[in-house]
Design a protein around this motif. Structure first.
Motif, PDB file in Angstrom:
ATOM      1  N   LEU A   1       0.895  -0.852   0.316  1.00 18.34           N
ATOM      2  CA  LEU A   1      -0.401   0.148   0.128  1.00 18.34           C
ATOM      3  C   LEU A   1       0.429   1.487   0.000  1.00 18.34           C
ATOM      4  O   LEU A   1       0.556   1.944  -0.756  1.00 18.34           O
ATOM      5  CB  LEU A   1      -0.923   0.449   1.137  1.00 18.34           C
ATOM      6  CG  LEU A   1      -2.107   1.350   1.727  1.00 18.34           C
ATOM      7  CD1 LEU A   1      -3.043   1.351   0.244  1.00 18.34           C
ATOM      8  CD2 LEU A   1      -2.418   1.550   2.980  1.00 18.34           C
ATOM      9  N   ARG A   2       1.901   1.313   0.768  1.00 22.47           N
ATOM     10  CA  ARG A   2       3.097   2.124   1.406  1.00 22.47           C
ATOM     11  C   ARG A   2       2.965   2.437  -0.692  1.00 22.47           C
ATOM     12  O   ARG A   2       3.632   4.106  -0.679  1.00 22.47           O
ATOM     13  CB  ARG A   2       3.440   2.256   1.852  1.00 22.47           C
ATOM     14  CG  ARG A   2       4.997   3.351   1.913  1.00 22.47           C
ATOM     15  CD  ARG A   2       5.753   3.037   3.583  1.00 22.47           C
ATOM     16  NE  ARG A   2       6.315   1.975   3.573  1.00 22.47           N
ATOM     17  CZ  ARG A   2       7.151   1.971   4.522  1.00 22.47           C
ATOM     18  NH1 ARG A   2       7.162   2.516   5.834  1.00 22.47           N
ATOM     19  NH2 ARG A   2       8.557   0.509   4.532  1.00 22.47           N
ATOM     20  N   ALA A   3       4.023   1.756  -1.203  1.00 24.43           N
ATOM     21  CA  ALA A   3       4.258   1.845  -2.470  1.00 24.43           C
ATOM     22  C   ALA A   3       3.671   2.324  -3.381  1.00 24.43           C
ATOM     23  O   ALA A   3       4.176   3.795  -4.567  1.00 24.43           O
ATOM     24  CB  ALA A   3       4.434   0.569  -2.419  1.00 24.43           C
ATOM     25  N   ARG A   4       2.096   1.604  -3.014  1.00 32.52           N
ATOM     26  CA  ARG A   4       1.669   2.662  -4.035  1.00 32.52           C
ATOM     27  C   ARG A   4       0.953   3.923  -3.991  1.00 32.52           C
ATOM     28  O   ARG A   4       0.915   4.951  -5.360  1.00 32.52           O
ATOM     29  CB  ARG A   4       0.210   1.918  -4.549  1.00 32.52           C
ATOM     30  CG  ARG A   4       0.285   0.471  -4.909  1.00 32.52           C
ATOM     31  CD  ARG A   4      -0.330  -0.954  -4.882  1.00 32.52           C
ATOM     32  NE  ARG A   4      -1.768  -0.382  -6.459  1.00 32.52           N
ATOM     33  CZ  ARG A   4      -2.845  -0.838  -6.689  1.00 32.52           C
ATOM     34  NH1 ARG A   4      -3.235  -1.709  -5.433  1.00 32.52           N
ATOM     35  NH2 ARG A   4      -3.519  -0.511  -7.223  1.00 32.52           N
ATOM     36  N   ILE A   5       1.186   4.031  -2.665  1.00 30.92           N
ATOM     37  CA  ILE A   5       1.008   6.039  -2.796  1.00 30.92           C
ATOM     38  C   ILE A   5       2.309   6.549  -3.231  1.00 30.92           C
ATOM     39  O   ILE A   5       1.977   7.698  -3.556  1.00 30.92           O
ATOM     40  CB  ILE A   5       1.023   6.085  -1.071  1.00 30.92           C
ATOM     41  CG1 ILE A   5      -0.561   5.023  -0.364  1.00 30.92           C
ATOM     42  CG2 ILE A   5       0.425   7.393  -0.461  1.00 30.92           C
ATOM     43  CD1 ILE A   5      -0.684   5.450   0.348  1.00 30.92           C
ATOM     44  N   GLU A   6       3.366   5.838  -2.672  1.00 29.90           N
ATOM     45  CA  GLU A   6       4.656   6.873  -2.914  1.00 29.90           C
ATOM     46  C   GLU A   6       4.925   7.107  -4.370  1.00 29.90           C
ATOM     47  O   GLU A   6       5.676   7.817  -4.879  1.00 29.90           O
ATOM     48  CB  GLU A   6       5.847   5.829  -2.048  1.00 29.90           C
ATOM     49  CG  GLU A   6       5.877   5.851  -1.097  1.00 29.90           C
ATOM     50  CD  GLU A   6       6.776   5.087   0.066  1.00 29.90           C
ATOM     51  OE1 GLU A   6       7.411   4.099  -0.800  1.00 29.90           O
ATOM     52  OE2 GLU A   6       7.265   5.929   1.061  1.00 29.90           O
ATOM     53  N   SER A   7       4.138   5.485  -4.988  1.00 28.80           N
ATOM     54  CA  SER A   7       4.424   6.310  -6.946  1.00 28.80           C
ATOM     55  C   SER A   7       3.558   7.205  -7.441  1.00 28.80           C
ATOM     56  O   SER A   7       3.617   7.064  -8.396  1.00 28.80           O
ATOM     57  CB  SER A   7       4.185   4.342  -7.434  1.00 28.80           C
ATOM     58  OG  SER A   7       3.038   4.430  -7.550  1.00 28.80           O
ATOM     59  N   GLY A   8       2.560   7.487  -6.326  1.00 30.83           N
ATOM     60  CA  GLY A   8       1.389   8.284  -7.130  1.00 30.83           C
ATOM     61  C   GLY A   8       0.382   6.990  -7.081  1.00 30.83           C
ATOM     62  O   GLY A   8      -0.657   8.526  -7.636  1.00 30.83           O
ATOM     63  N   GLU A   9       0.934   6.604  -7.689  1.00 24.79           N
ATOM     64  CA  GLU A   9      -1.100   5.501  -8.069  1.00 24.79           C
ATOM     65  C   GLU A   9      -1.779   6.209  -7.189  1.00 24.79           C
ATOM     66  O   GLU A   9      -2.955   5.707  -7.841  1.00 24.79           O
ATOM     67  CB  GLU A   9      -0.180   4.404  -8.045  1.00 24.79           C
ATOM     68  CG  GLU A   9      -1.505   3.316  -9.160  1.00 24.79           C
ATOM     69  CD  GLU A   9      -1.265   1.270  -9.272  1.00 24.79           C
ATOM     70  OE1 GLU A   9      -1.858   1.178  -9.568  1.00 24.79           O
ATOM     71  OE2 GLU A   9      -0.263   1.313  -7.965  1.00 24.79           O
ATOM     72  N   VAL A  10      -1.909   5.724  -5.688  1.00 23.07           N
ATOM     73  CA  VAL A  10      -2.882   5.762  -5.097  1.00 23.07           C
ATOM     74  C   VAL A  10      -3.188   7.226  -4.875  1.00 23.07           C
ATOM     75  O   VAL A  10      -1.549   7.513  -3.569  1.00 23.07           O
ATOM     76  CB  VAL A  10      -2.741   5.043  -3.800  1.00 23.07           C
ATOM     77  CG1 VAL A  10      -4.083   4.740  -2.798  1.00 23.07           C
ATOM     78  CG2 VAL A  10      -3.076   3.959  -4.649  1.00 23.07           C
ATOM     79  N   GLU A  11      -3.840   7.918  -3.891  1.00 17.88           N
ATOM     80  CA  GLU A  11      -3.865   9.498  -3.190  1.00 17.88           C
ATOM     81  C   GLU A  11      -3.933   9.295  -2.162  1.00 17.88           C
ATOM     82  O   GLU A  11      -5.025   8.362  -1.153  1.00 17.88           O
ATOM     83  CB  GLU A  11      -4.799   9.813  -3.631  1.00 17.88           C
ATOM     84  CG  GLU A  11      -4.647  10.946  -4.862  1.00 17.88           C
ATOM     85  CD  GLU A  11      -5.504  10.944  -5.428  1.00 17.88           C
ATOM     86  OE1 GLU A  11      -6.771  11.688  -4.759  1.00 17.88           O
ATOM     87  OE2 GLU A  11      -5.742  12.136  -6.490  1.00 17.88           O
ATOM     88  N   GLY A  12      -3.214   9.520  -0.843  1.00 18.69           N
ATOM     89  CA  GLY A  12      -2.948   9.198   0.903  1.00 18.69           C
ATOM     90  C   GLY A  12      -1.384   9.683   0.981  1.00 18.69           C
ATOM     91  O   GLY A  12      -1.003  10.279   0.403  1.00 18.69           O
TER      92      GLY A  12
END
Length: 415
Positions: A137-148
């Protein structure tokens, strides 16, 4: 051939050229009252300019020139502060499973509901039962794919022998009874990606409160500190508080009202001497009482927690904001702010617990926690001033994480 090139130009080049300025145009927040930090005098009518994820200028609105092409948000009548920290959250609800493959929009909406809409730009997870899933989950936020928000984690926690807390049944924590096992477990957690360690210094198993053996918790703390990581402890009771202090724990994940013992001067001074930070999570106790059908009015459990927070804050103890959200199913933050105020915490103390105190404790004070040029653009925009009433800390219009708007309310400007 010329017609084909024209079509290709329109289909591919123009969309890219249209997107590039939008992605890099920056953001201007204009006309708000701005709290630069907890103790700094606010700007009555200010402006904040943001480019490439950083604050590039802050000042009186009349002194700030907005660059041409920059997106402008009219914040007149609103209040700007540094983005908030929630230092006690959990991503253990079933809806977070398979975070590596769930649709990005679903994860973004779940984060918006739980944390983004509450003004949190940083959160500290204090118990992951599946660390790999949380890291995904953290990686997807850091990539910009997920907003968080930015996520830190204490990994998978552990308890003393026969000490898995009754309230997580049928789940059971890893139980550790030797110093060697504790040291090995801590090392493995950190190697697996944990940013800190969480343990129960005393844990209620449903029949009694089980203390962590001192040699075990000392081994865990010493190993974590050698690896440059902090340790959080769930204290439960006065015994758990004393064990945490003696072992060198850095942060209490809760107050400890279970045995209804008020913190006296000796306890307060001991916490201060060892520079222990405290996360109140006062709302937790109200929520537990309500869901189990017990009255909350004049509750000795709640009143004990209020006394402990109030006494420690008054003495200058370090308070870090946290709500235990994710375990607590009610995501709202108003109760926590009102409890902190009721405990005697001032506006400045509450804002400190949300911003500069966690930024400093977790080694990020040079990049976040204040509204200053050169800092990360971690910002919350509120619709009312919480200096007038602490519940207004929960009136979030926008949450901005490193320059990206990760939440905007339906009533916010432009929506």
């Amino acid at each position: 051939m010329r017609n084909l090139l024209t079509v290709l130009f329109i289909a591919f080049y123009l969309p890219l050229s249209a997107q590039t300025p939008a992605a890099n145009q920056g953001l201007a927040l204009i006309g708000a009252k701005i709290y630069l930090g907890p103790s700094a005098p606010p700007l009555a009518t200010g402006a904040v300019l943001i480019e490439h994820g950083e604050i590039t200028a802050v000042g009186d609105v009349k002194a700030i020139k907005v660059p041409r092409g920059m997106k402008v948000i009219d914040c007149k009548g609103m209040v700007i502060m540094a983005g908030f920290w929630n230092c006690h959250v959990h991503f253990i609800e079933p809806k977070w499973e398979h975070a590596d493959s769930l649709p990005a929009s679903q994860l973004s909406n779940q984060l918006k509901d739980m944390v983004n809409s509450r003004g949190f730009t940083h959160v500290f997870d204090l118990a992951a039962f599946d660390l790999a899933n949380l890291l995904a989950l953290r990686a997807r936020i850091e990539s910009g794919e997920v907003e968080g928000p930015a996520i830190l984690t204490a990994g998978v926690p552990f308890a003393p022998p026969d000490g898995s807390p009754f309230y997580i049944k049928p789940l059971k924590l890893h139980e550790i009874g030797t110093a060697a096992e504790a040291s090995a477990y801590v090392s493995k957690q950190i190697q697996s990606g944990a940013d800190a360690i969480k343990l129960w210094s005393a844990s209620p198993n449903g029949e009694r409160v089980v203390p962590m053996p001192l040699e075990v918790i000392k081994a865990a703390v010493n190993t974590a500190h050698k690896l440059g990581k902090l340790v959080f402890a769930h204290p439960t009771s006065d015994t758990g508080v004393n064990i945490a202090i003696e072992s060198g724990v850095d942060i209490l994940a809760h107050v400890a009202p279970d045995d209804r013992k008020l913190w006296n001067t000796a306890t307060i001074n001991n916490l201060l001497q060892h520079k222990v930070a405290l996360i109140p999570t006062l709302k937790l106790f109200k929520w537990e009482l309500e869901r189990n059908g017990f009255p909350t009015a004049n509750s000795s459990l709640i009143n004990t927690g209020l006394q402990q927070v109030g006494a420690y804050a008054k003495a200058g103890g370090e308070i870090l904001f946290g709500t235990d959200v994710g375990y607590v199913a009610d995501y709202t933050t108003t109760d926590e702010f009102e409890f902190m105020s009721k405990a005697g915490m001032s506006f400045e103390q509450i804002l400190t617990s949300l911003t500069t105190a966690p930024a400093k404790r977790f080694g990020m004070a040079d990049k976040t926690g204040r509204i200053l040029a050169g800092m990360d653009a971690d910002i919350v925009v509120l619709t009312a001033d919480p200096k007038e009433n602490s519940k207004f800390f929960s009136n979030v219009a926008y949450t901005i994480s490193k320059g990206k708007i990760i939440f905007s309310s339906k009533n916010a400007a432009g929506n």
